[in-house]
Scaffold this active site. Structure first.
Site, mmCIF file in Angstrom:
data_model
loop_
_atom_site.group_PDB
_atom_site.id
_atom_site.type_symbol
_atom_site.label_atom_id
_atom_site.label_comp_id
_atom_site.label_asym_id
_atom_site.label_seq_id
_atom_site.Cartn_x
_atom_site.Cartn_y
_atom_site.Cartn_z
ATOM 1 N N PRO A 1 -2.199 1.613 0.537
ATOM 2 C CA PRO A 1 -2.935 1.425 -0.718
ATOM 3 C C PRO A 1 -3.778 0.163 -0.627
ATOM 4 O O PRO A 1 -3.312 -0.881 -0.183
ATOM 5 C CB PRO A 1 -1.814 1.267 -1.751
ATOM 6 C CG PRO A 1 -0.640 0.750 -0.969
ATOM 7 C CD PRO A 1 -0.757 1.363 0.393
ATOM 8 N N MET A 2 -5.050 0.262 -1.039
ATOM 9 C CA MET A 2 -5.949 -0.895 -1.032
ATOM 10 C C MET A 2 -6.757 -0.892 -2.320
ATOM 11 O O MET A 2 -7.445 0.088 -2.628
ATOM 12 C CB MET A 2 -6.884 -0.839 0.188
ATOM 13 C CG MET A 2 -6.181 -1.048 1.509
ATOM 14 S SD MET A 2 -7.311 -0.935 2.918
ATOM 15 C CE MET A 2 -7.478 0.864 3.080
ATOM 16 N N CYS B 1 1.926 -7.168 -3.603
ATOM 17 C CA CYS B 1 0.615 -7.709 -3.916
ATOM 18 C C CYS B 1 0.691 -9.229 -4.061
ATOM 19 O O CYS B 1 1.479 -9.746 -4.863
ATOM 20 C CB CYS B 1 0.060 -7.103 -5.197
ATOM 21 S SG CYS B 1 -1.593 -7.728 -5.592
ATOM 22 N N ASN C 1 3.525 -1.937 8.679
ATOM 23 C CA ASN C 1 2.146 -2.212 8.274
ATOM 24 C C ASN C 1 1.768 -3.640 8.681
ATOM 25 O O ASN C 1 2.585 -4.541 8.619
ATOM 26 C CB ASN C 1 2.039 -2.034 6.754
ATOM 27 C CG ASN C 1 0.677 -2.354 6.181
ATOM 28 O OD1 ASN C 1 0.593 -2.988 5.128
ATOM 29 N ND2 ASN C 1 -0.386 -1.940 6.816
ATOM 30 N N GLY D 1 -4.219 -0.127 7.080
ATOM 31 C CA GLY D 1 -4.991 -0.538 5.915
ATOM 32 C C GLY D 1 -6.433 -0.858 6.244
ATOM 33 O O GLY D 1 -7.262 0.027 6.398
#
Length: 335
Positions: free
Chosen positions: A20-21, A105, A205, A229
């Protein structure tokens, strides 16, 4: 290495996952990633409060294209009550296959609300929040986290185990701390310790730039899947290359500049279809430099795209550049 695997009752066809970005992994980009071979795609993070208050923009972010399954919607928030309500909405009102909780985040506006990476300081809170969500929904729940808050507070194994005990169906971990943001290097040694410590699927990741990096994430770290990513921005064919390399050990030829421009045009058109002309063109300005990176004589095209404000204008700029590229490459081909 690319055999199918499971997140709960959801089958993922290969071991390549798109991270997710924020501002990037909307439905337009996710469909492109699926077309290029991604096994699983994850939407950009969505605020629990935005969902709870039925904010129009937030609800639009949860659109799921039929072409992108399996896919995951990621939510974030600092309150157990609002996070559970958001998870229930995703569970009951969207076509997502998986619900992902953001615990990684690093940006201040998220952390200061006790959300995102703030949870990395307290494995007990990780357990409580994940347990509350998993008890409230039917879809599999995954958790994306970082290794720790800073070098002195790396509770990666403890947090991963807490999420597993609480009922998470899989875990993804970025190999940097919150303090690192996106600087320095991802610590794959910590990722390996986490992979060894949990029994649910683990997605590694961080610093995966090439198909060879992806293979090392699976073999050296022991991850069940590799989450990619930033290396995919403007470069979705990296997914095709990675899936192929994991299957065969063979490196595919990089795409031509002409092929890159064709994919850029497709991305632009999908963004406009998803967000309208103004919103789609504005968002494409953020993605255009990634597509143009490394292509000769692209500087003027970048500037022109930043000034264009319509689909027609942007497509004209890109198709004109394609024609210029064809001439330039024909003149410079090695005989």
């Amino acid at each position: 290495m690319t055999s199918a695997w499971q997140i709960g009752d959801v089958t993922i066809p290969n071991r390549v996952v798109v991270a997710p970005m924020a501002g990037v992994t909307n439905a337009a980009f996710r469909v492109i990633c699926k077309d290029f071979g991604a096994g699983l795609v994850v939407c950009e993070m969505i605020s629990d409060r935005g969902i709870m208050y039925h904010n129009r923009k937030t609800l639009e972010m949860m659109f799921v294209d039929p072409k992108e399954h399996p896919m995951s919607i990621q939510i974030f928030g600092g309150s157990q009550e609002t996070l559970v309500q958001a998870a229930e909405f995703v569970d009951q009102q969207t076509n997502a296959d998986i619900i992902d909780i953001n615990m990684g985040c690093p940006v201040n506006k998220v952390v200061k609300t006790d959300a995102g990476a703030k949870w990395l300081l307290d494995p007990n809170k990780v357990y409580e929040m994940v347990a509350a969500v998993t008890a409230a929904v039917n879809k599999p729940v995954t958790v994306k986290m970082r290794t720790g808050w800073d070098a002195e507070h790396v509770y990666a194994v403890e947090n991963a185990r807490a999420a597993e005990r609480a009922g998470a169906a899989a875990i993804a971990m970025h190999g940097r701390t919150r303090k690192q943001m996106y600087q320095g290097y991802a610590d794959w040694d910590v990722l390996k310790r986490v992979a060894d410590a949990v029994t649910i699927p683990f997605m590694g990741n961080g610093d995966v730039q090439t198909p060879q990096d992806a293979a090392r994430m699976l073999t050296e770290v022991g991850a069940d899947a590799v989450m990619i990513g930033r290396a995919v921005e403007g470069n979705p064919w990296m997914l095709t290359q990675t899936v192929h390399y994991l299957e065969t050990g063979e490196l595919l030829t990089p795409p031509s500049p002409m092929a890159k421009m064709q994919t850029a045009i497709e991305h632009l058109e999908r963004l406009v279809a998803l967000k309208g002309e103004r919103g789609g063109c504005h968002e494409f300005r953020e993605q255009a430099p990634y597509y143009l990176k490394g292509i000769p004589r692209s500087a003027r095209t970048k500037v022109a795209l930043m000034e264009a404000d319509s689909l027609a204008a942007m497509k004209s700029i890109l198709t004109d550049f394609q024609a210029q590229l064809a001439t330039y490459l024909a003149d410079h081909v090695v005989k």
